[in-house]
Design an enzyme around this catalytic site. Structure first.
Site, PDB file in Angstrom:
ATOM      1  N   VAL A 415      47.740  43.154  44.897  1.00 17.21           N
ATOM      2  CA  VAL A 415      46.696  41.940  45.057  1.00 17.21           C
ATOM      3  C   VAL A 415      47.151  40.822  45.415  1.00 17.21           C
ATOM      4  O   VAL A 415      48.205  40.517  44.914  1.00 17.21           O
ATOM      5  CB  VAL A 415      46.038  41.661  43.059  1.00 17.21           C
ATOM      6  N   HIS A 416      46.427  39.965  45.854  1.00 15.22           N
ATOM      7  CA  HIS A 416      47.035  38.605  46.461  1.00 15.22           C
ATOM      8  C   HIS A 416      46.311  37.583  45.158  1.00 15.22           C
ATOM      9  O   HIS A 416      45.294  36.593  44.754  1.00 15.22           O
ATOM     10  CB  HIS A 416      45.435  37.950  46.981  1.00 15.22           C
ATOM     11  N   HIS A 417      47.874  37.619  44.486  1.00 16.87           N
ATOM     12  CA  HIS A 417      48.496  36.612  43.258  1.00 16.87           C
ATOM     13  C   HIS A 417      50.020  36.260  42.871  1.00 16.87           C
ATOM     14  O   HIS A 417      50.214  37.386  43.341  1.00 16.87           O
ATOM     15  CB  HIS A 417      47.221  37.521  41.785  1.00 16.87           C
ATOM     16  N   ARG A 470      47.736  42.409  50.544  1.00 18.61           N
ATOM     17  CA  ARG A 470      47.763  41.052  49.637  1.00 18.61           C
ATOM     18  C   ARG A 470      47.450  40.538  50.914  1.00 18.61           C
ATOM     19  O   ARG A 470      47.171  38.934  50.541  1.00 18.61           O
ATOM     20  CB  ARG A 470      49.710  40.695  49.612  1.00 18.61           C
ATOM     21  N   THR A 476      41.164  41.229  48.094  1.00 19.99           N
ATOM     22  CA  THR A 476      42.126  41.289  47.207  1.00 19.99           C
ATOM     23  C   THR A 476      42.791  40.406  46.160  1.00 19.99           C
ATOM     24  O   THR A 476      43.407  40.322  45.425  1.00 19.99           O
ATOM     25  CB  THR A 476      43.520  41.579  47.656  1.00 19.99           C
TER      26      THR A 476
END
Length: 594
Positions: A415-417, A470, A476
């Site tokens: 996840v892009h976080h 990511r 994402t």
């Protein structure tokens, strides 16, 4: 082969059963679990001094001096997505949607034992919005700079990027931002009305002032807060003015607000704009559906002519979602997902699903039927569409993937976080610098060390393709505004569904080719996840084209039951069946069980 969850689509059967011990199931997923997880996402997105006992153990306090540079306390609120900017417009929309769910689906959220958590999530946002409204005609609309923030990859607890705050005022207006904030506070005032009357009154007082500010000093907020332009550019403020006035009328009953939406129906586009989307930027469909409900009230008769024009546009939206709008329909992917844009597209699936669930309730209350160009539509048809979007999100899609992080067994791992992708400060206690985060964690091929439970990622493209990477932020990255509608939607679906006592685990254990045909061996585990034993489980198969072992056929076509050697499935126990066929897996419906 990778193990996949076999997601079960269940249908409501209209029939009479002779045994009261047989239960008909009308749920495809455990929506109660999905509801719980979606609320956890807002815990992970909190900025400021976190409450004791925060359930997201990898998060800590952050941004404890927000606003201090401008001599104002802006500590708190929510980070927008995978970054650490607090954008006022989508944050306010998030609070409006959480509040709308708590208002219209109050009984459902209460029955799911999630009302306290929902109100807590709302209050974390409204406390911040109250802080941000420092003077009558001053509203702070952003903290942090998008460009500098996006140039760093670090945990919120380590943040080193500038935390400059930006505001709107009489000379630098932002009617969209002030209007949405007014709507959020008005909707929240209704949600808190019967639980905390003094807080509800405070919210309403700010909402009224902000609406007056938005209406009197008109302008686009990104012309005043220019840093928001490339991230959350507003297409106009007319919808927010109608949206705020509609919520204020609902919160107060003050006819002046209703007169406003009637008198400005044409000039602000309320009865002119027919739309196929509902989002943080475009509120017209929400306004139109809210006002349609007034036709069933006594005062609605006074304004029936204009309200019917609003309803015509609400019907346009609903008919478009159901592909019955004479070709002017909401685009759907081959798998049935609402698809409107490349970036963060699932926000439209969640918001349209929520909106039609609300409209379905409104229509059900009066036994109304929609007359679409493509035919009549019942209230239950709207609810089926809402469920289709929720089920797509939870895994009924061509990838068999849950796009709600942490739900099911197959969900995005990259996840892009920022916070989720770097080990917590409680495990990796040394600070992670701006560039170090990119070097060590952004490009790390491993999955995130922290699971961002409940975050709705951007989701697949128009062909249902999804790349779990990511760097693929369009697909994402999760957002608070995309996840917020799910709280009300999942609570509604939970209320009309039965609790499924079995869980299915699906895997493809072999593949081979015969000529041009590719065949798959499907292995399915049925596990009893309830506390009671199960007998007489009946399953209906669709799209089953090959032989099956481990289940017994019945006199009814495509209906199977436990084999002779499985009389009882005890709590925690499981049984296995196997089938072989070409192409995608069969769809299975649980019809009944004892």
């Amino acid at each position: 082969m990778r193990t996949l969850t076999l997601f079960v689509n269940l249908v409501l059967l209209v029939c009479q059963l002779t045994s009261p011990a047989i239960k008909i199931v009308a749920a495809g997923f455990n929506y109660g679990d999905a509801l719980n997880k979606s609320l956890l996402f807002f815990e992970a997105q909190r900025s400021g001094k976190l409450q004791a006992g925060n359930p997201v153990k990898w998060r800590g306090d952050s941004a404890l001096q927000d606003g201090f540079q401008q001599n104002v306390d802006l500590v708190g609120g929510y980070y927008d997505a995978g970054d650490h900017v607090k954008f006022g417009l989508p944050m306010a929309f998030t609070i409006t949607m959480l509040s709308w769910g708590a208002v219209d689906f109050n009984n459902e959220i209460t029955a799911a034992n999630q009302l306290g958590n929902t109100l807590d999530s709302i209050r974390w946002g409204t406390d911040y919005l109250i802080k941000a409204h420092t003077q009558l005609n001053v509203l702070w609309g952003q903290v942090g700079d998008g460009d500098s923030d996006h140039a760093c990859w670090e945990r919120p607890e380590d943040m080193t990027t500038p935390r400059t705050a930006y505001s709107i005022d009489e000379q630098h207006p932002g009617s969209d931002l002030a209007g949405e904030t007014a709507a959020a506070l008005a909707a929240a005032s209704i949600a808190f009305g019967q639980y905390d009357s003094s807080y509800s009154s405070l919210l309403l007082a700010h909402a009224k002032q902000l609406f007056t500010f938005a209406d009197t000093f008109r302008g686009l907020y990104q012309d005043s807060i220019t840093g928001a332009q490339q991230f959350y550019s507003s297409s106009g403020y007319s919808d927010e003015l109608l949206w705020a006035a509609t919520w204020l009328y609902r919160a107060t009953g003050d006819q002046n607000y209703l007169t406003y939406v009637i008198n400005n129906a044409v000039s602000l586009g309320g009865t002119g704009w027919a739309t196929i989307q509902f989002s943080w930027d475009n509120k017209y469909a929400g306004v139109q559906i809210l006002l349609s409900k007034l036709l069933t009230t006594e005062i609605g008769a006074t304004y029936a002519s204009t309200l019917n024009q609003y309803k015509a546009k609400a019907d346009y939206f609903a008919c478009a979602c159901l592909q019955k709008n004479n070709g002017y329909n909401v685009p759907l992917s081959p798998g049935g997902m609402v698809y409107l844009q490349e970036w963060n597209n699932l926000q439209y699936a969640s918001s349209s699903g929520f909106l039609l669930a609300v409209y379905s309730d409104y229509l059900s209350a009066t036994n109304a039927v929609l007359s679409c160009p493509g035919g009549q539509v019942q209230a239950q048809d709207l609810m089926k569409f809402s469920q289709s979007q929720a089920d797509y999100i939870l895994g009924n899609n061509p990838k068999y993937m849950s796009y709600l992080v942490g739900f099911g067994q197959n969900y995005p791992a990259h996840v892009h976080h920022r916070g989720a992708s770097i080990p917590s400060i409680f495990s990796l206690q040394s600070a992670v610098g701006c560039a170090q985060g990119f070097e060590n964690w952004y490009d790390n091929p491993q999955g995130n060390p922290n699971v961002l439970v409940g975050g709705l990622v951007g989701g697949p493209d128009q062909y249902d393709n999804f790349v779990d990477d990511r760097s693929n932020y369009e697909q994402t990255e999760p957002t608070i505004s995309g996840t917020a509608p799910l709280v009300g939607l999942f609570s509604k679906l939970q209320s009309i569904s039965g609790e499924l006592p079995v869980q299915f685990f699906h895997s493809i254990t072999a593949t081979w080719k015969i000529g041009r045909m590719t065949y798959y061996r499907h292995r399915v585990i049925i596990k009893n996840i309830s506390t009671k034993q199960i007998t007489y489980l009946k399953l209906e198969f669709k799209n089953l084209s090959g032989p099956i072992w481990g289940l017994s056929g019945t006199a009814e076509k495509n209906i199977y039951e436990f084999p002779n050697w499985v009389k009882v499935l005890k709590p925690g126990s499981q049984t296995i069946f196997v089938y072989i066929q070409e192409g995608p897996q069969a769809k299975i419906t649980v019809l009944s069980y004892h």
